[in-house]
Design an enzyme around this catalytic site. Structure first.
Site, short mmCIF file in Angstrom:
data_model
loop_
_atom_site.label_atom_id
_atom_site.label_comp_id
_atom_site.label_asym_id
_atom_site.label_seq_id
_atom_site.Cartn_x
_atom_site.Cartn_y
_atom_site.Cartn_z
N CYS A 72 36.59 43.42 45.27
CA CYS A 72 36.90 44.85 45.13
C CYS A 72 36.25 45.33 43.84
CB CYS A 72 38.41 45.12 45.19
SG CYS A 72 39.35 44.54 43.75
N ASN A 91 38.87 43.65 40.46
CA ASN A 91 39.48 42.34 40.70
C ASN A 91 40.88 42.23 40.09
OD1 ASN A 91 38.88 38.87 39.95
ND2 ASN A 91 39.42 39.70 41.92
N CYS A 136 43.55 44.42 41.83
CA CYS A 136 44.47 44.96 42.84
C CYS A 136 44.20 44.38 44.23
CB CYS A 136 44.39 46.49 42.91
SG CYS A 136 44.91 47.36 41.43
N ARG A 137 43.21 44.95 44.90
CA ARG A 137 42.97 44.60 46.30
C ARG A 137 42.46 43.18 46.51
NH1 ARG A 137 39.39 49.78 47.62
NH2 ARG A 137 38.93 49.47 45.41
N SER A 138 41.42 42.78 45.78
CA SER A 138 40.85 41.45 46.04
C SER A 138 41.79 40.30 45.65
CB SER A 138 39.47 41.29 45.41
OG SER A 138 39.49 41.48 44.03
N ASP A 193 42.05 52.08 47.51
CA ASP A 193 42.38 51.57 46.18
C ASP A 193 43.76 52.11 45.77
OD1 ASP A 193 42.49 50.68 43.58
OD2 ASP A 193 40.57 51.56 42.98
#
Length: 163
Positions: free
Chosen positions: A9, A12, A14-16, A127
């Protein structure tokens, strides 16, 4: 031979890392530990060395996942050791394909939600960083839904290598 997957993401945090934690749990539950290596990175280095966003950690832990994480930036040299690079949105997909040294490396980059048949045309994982906890919960739901299809695809490759 280990099959290597990296989720990417922006920063690095939150999402990933969420996708990494969920997918690592799926890999373990499927008995593929040692056969599949899972990690994550960001397209940028702004948060390199930082832990995951506290909201990411809270949502992961609330749902029984590991929240341990240290952010890092994706490096083009990693393509040679990775089998699959999973982008969390189309912006990441474009950046990663531009970074890919070869066409074969660019072909390793896929959108996470492309593994979720219910996603239809909307393949973005929004996001959650600038929103509230509901965005992190929504992100986890999307990651979990796509992880099933991704696990099936990765399992197929792992079984093909073992044969």
């Amino acid at each position: 031979m280990t099959y290597r997957v990296c989720f990417v993401c922006t920063g690095n945090i939150c999402r990933s890392p969420m996708a990494e934690s969920v997918f690592r749990a799926r890999v373990a539950a499927a008995g593929l530990d040692g056969l599949v290596e899972v990690d994550s990175a960001g397209t940028g280095g702004w948060h390199e060395g930082d832990p995951a966003d506290p909201r990411t950690v809270a949502v992961l832990q609330e749902h029984g996942y590991d929240g341990e994480h240290t952010a890092r930036q994706f490096q083009p040299s990693w393509f040679s050791r990775l089998d699959l690079v999973i982008a969390l949105d189309s912006g990441h997909l474009k950046v990663l394909r531009r970074l890919a040294p070869t066409e074969q490396d660019a072909a390793k980059v896929r959108l996470l939600r492309s593994y979720d048949p219910a996603a239809s045309d909307d393949l973005e994982v929004p996001d959650p960083y600038y929103g509230g906890m509901d965005g992190f919960e929504e992100c986890l739901e999307m990651v979990e839904a796509a992880s099933e299809g991704l696990l099936a695809a990765v399992s197929e490759h792992v079984e093909g290598r073992a044969a």
